[in-house]
Design an enzyme around this catalytic site. Structure first.
Site, mmCIF file in Angstrom:
data_model
loop_
_atom_site.group_PDB
_atom_site.id
_atom_site.type_symbol
_atom_site.label_atom_id
_atom_site.label_comp_id
_atom_site.label_asym_id
_atom_site.label_seq_id
_atom_site.Cartn_x
_atom_site.Cartn_y
_atom_site.Cartn_z
ATOM 1 N N ARG A 62 0.864 -1.187 0.000
ATOM 2 C CA ARG A 62 0.000 0.000 0.000
ATOM 3 C C ARG A 62 0.888 1.221 0.000
ATOM 4 O O ARG A 62 1.257 1.753 1.034
ATOM 5 C CB ARG A 62 -0.881 -0.030 1.253
ATOM 6 N N LYS A 105 -4.008 6.100 8.554
ATOM 7 C CA LYS A 105 -4.871 6.534 7.433
ATOM 8 C C LYS A 105 -5.726 7.682 7.949
ATOM 9 O O LYS A 105 -6.453 7.522 8.941
ATOM 10 C CB LYS A 105 -5.752 5.366 7.004
ATOM 11 N N SER A 107 -12.915 -3.067 0.929
ATOM 12 C CA SER A 107 -13.155 -2.433 2.241
ATOM 13 C C SER A 107 -14.647 -2.210 2.398
ATOM 14 O O SER A 107 -15.283 -1.688 1.480
ATOM 15 C CB SER A 107 -12.493 -1.050 2.302
HETATM 16 N N1 FQP Z 1 -6.125 -0.991 2.406
HETATM 17 C C1 FQP Z 1 -7.038 -1.747 3.093
HETATM 18 N N2 FQP Z 1 -6.817 -3.075 3.310
HETATM 19 C C2 FQP Z 1 -7.756 -3.783 3.985
HETATM 20 C C3 FQP Z 1 -7.514 -5.263 4.209
HETATM 21 F F1 FQP Z 1 -8.665 -5.929 4.116
HETATM 22 F F2 FQP Z 1 -6.651 -5.724 3.310
HETATM 23 F F3 FQP Z 1 -7.017 -5.418 5.415
HETATM 24 N N3 FQP Z 1 -8.905 -3.253 4.456
HETATM 25 C C4 FQP Z 1 -9.141 -1.924 4.260
HETATM 26 C C5 FQP Z 1 -8.219 -1.146 3.583
HETATM 27 C C6 FQP Z 1 -8.513 0.322 3.327
HETATM 28 O O1 FQP Z 1 -8.667 0.401 1.938
HETATM 29 P P1 FQP Z 1 -9.263 1.735 1.315
HETATM 30 O O2 FQP Z 1 -10.554 2.032 1.950
HETATM 31 O O3 FQP Z 1 -9.211 1.632 -0.171
HETATM 32 O O4 FQP Z 1 -8.263 2.842 1.791
HETATM 33 P P2 FQP Z 1 -6.719 2.901 1.390
HETATM 34 O O5 FQP Z 1 -6.658 2.787 -0.115
HETATM 35 O O6 FQP Z 1 -6.296 4.244 1.916
HETATM 36 O O7 FQP Z 1 -6.033 1.751 2.070
#
Ligand code: FQP
Ligand code: MG
Length: 209
Positions: A39, A139, A110
């Site tokens: 990420r 975040k 998510s």
């Molecule tokens: N990156 C993530 N991974 C998970 C996981 F299930 F893998 F643990 N759950 C939630 C997020 C959050 O994802 P998102 O809402 O797109 O925000 P960002 O792109 O800032 O991460």
């Protein structure tokens, strides 16, 4: 996908790692993480070729360890390098479109409500991440802190569907997330900023057994 793959789901980008992200990932793997998500977000995040080259190196490390390598948000990059899957949020492309593009890959979504959860299942998601379970500084644009009640409800409704909790989970609170029914915990800071990422991962692995 096997729910157990979500047990200790490490997520990191270069901004989260005081050491090199490669070294941090290798130490986390030594400790027993079960899945990794690249990420690359936040201040100083890599872009373009540098991001792709780092993704390829991290993917190779995961391949050699036999754990899934997931790319956050960047579907094009995931397809280009042949990643094992992608993770997308409600603000990213629709899961149904990603599902088609990523054919046999893993699609994680998510979700923050039962409606979003049911839509993700309908769209063909392989797992969902829900949170933030606790307050997090990693975040900034999160929904309100949810606690573990939604995990309980999701598992009551769909006991077999893979669910991982995310957001502010520490070594001290991972047990409560599992007790609520989650198949695993997603961790950034508690591993990436640990003095000893391998030890932190090993502790979490034990907690999740
Ligand atoms: N990156 C993530 N991974 C998970 C996981 F299930 F893998 F643990 N759950 C939630 C997020 C959050 O994802 P998102 O809402 O797109 O925000 P960002 O792109 O800032 O991460
Ligand atoms: Mg996203």
């Amino acid at each position: 996908m096997d729910n157990k793959q979500l047990a200790v789901y490490f997520i990191a980008g270069t901004p989260n790692c005081p050491k090199s992200i490669e070294q941090t990932l290798e130490e986390a793997i030594k400790g027993g993480i079960t899945m990794f998500q690249f990420r690359e977000k936040g201040k100083g995040a890599l872009v373009g070729e540098a991001k792709k080259e780092t993704a390829l190196r991290l993917q190779l490390i995961c391949r050699e360890a036999g754990i899934p390598f997931i790319v956050n948000d960047d579907i094009e990059l995931a397809i280009e390098i042949g990643a094992d899957g992608v993770h997308i949020g409600q603000e990213d492309k629709a899961a149904s479109i990603v599902r088609d593009k990523i054919k046999g890959g893993i699609v994680g979504v998510s979700v923050h409500t039962m409606e979003e959860f049911e839509e993700a299942i309908k769209d063909g998601a392989d797992y969902v991440g829900t949170g933030p379970i606790y307050a997090t500084v990693t975040k900034s644009d999160t929904r309100p802190v949810a606690g573990t009640s939604l995990i309980r409800r999701m598992k009551e409704r769909y006991p077999e569907f893979p669910v991982v909790g995310i957001g502010g989970i520490t070594l001290e609170t991972a047990g409560a997330v599992m007790e609520a029914g989650a198949d695993g915990v997603s961790i950034i800071t508690a591993i990436s900023m640990a003095d000893d990422p391998a030890e932190a991962a090993a502790y979490l692995k034990k907690e999740m057994q």
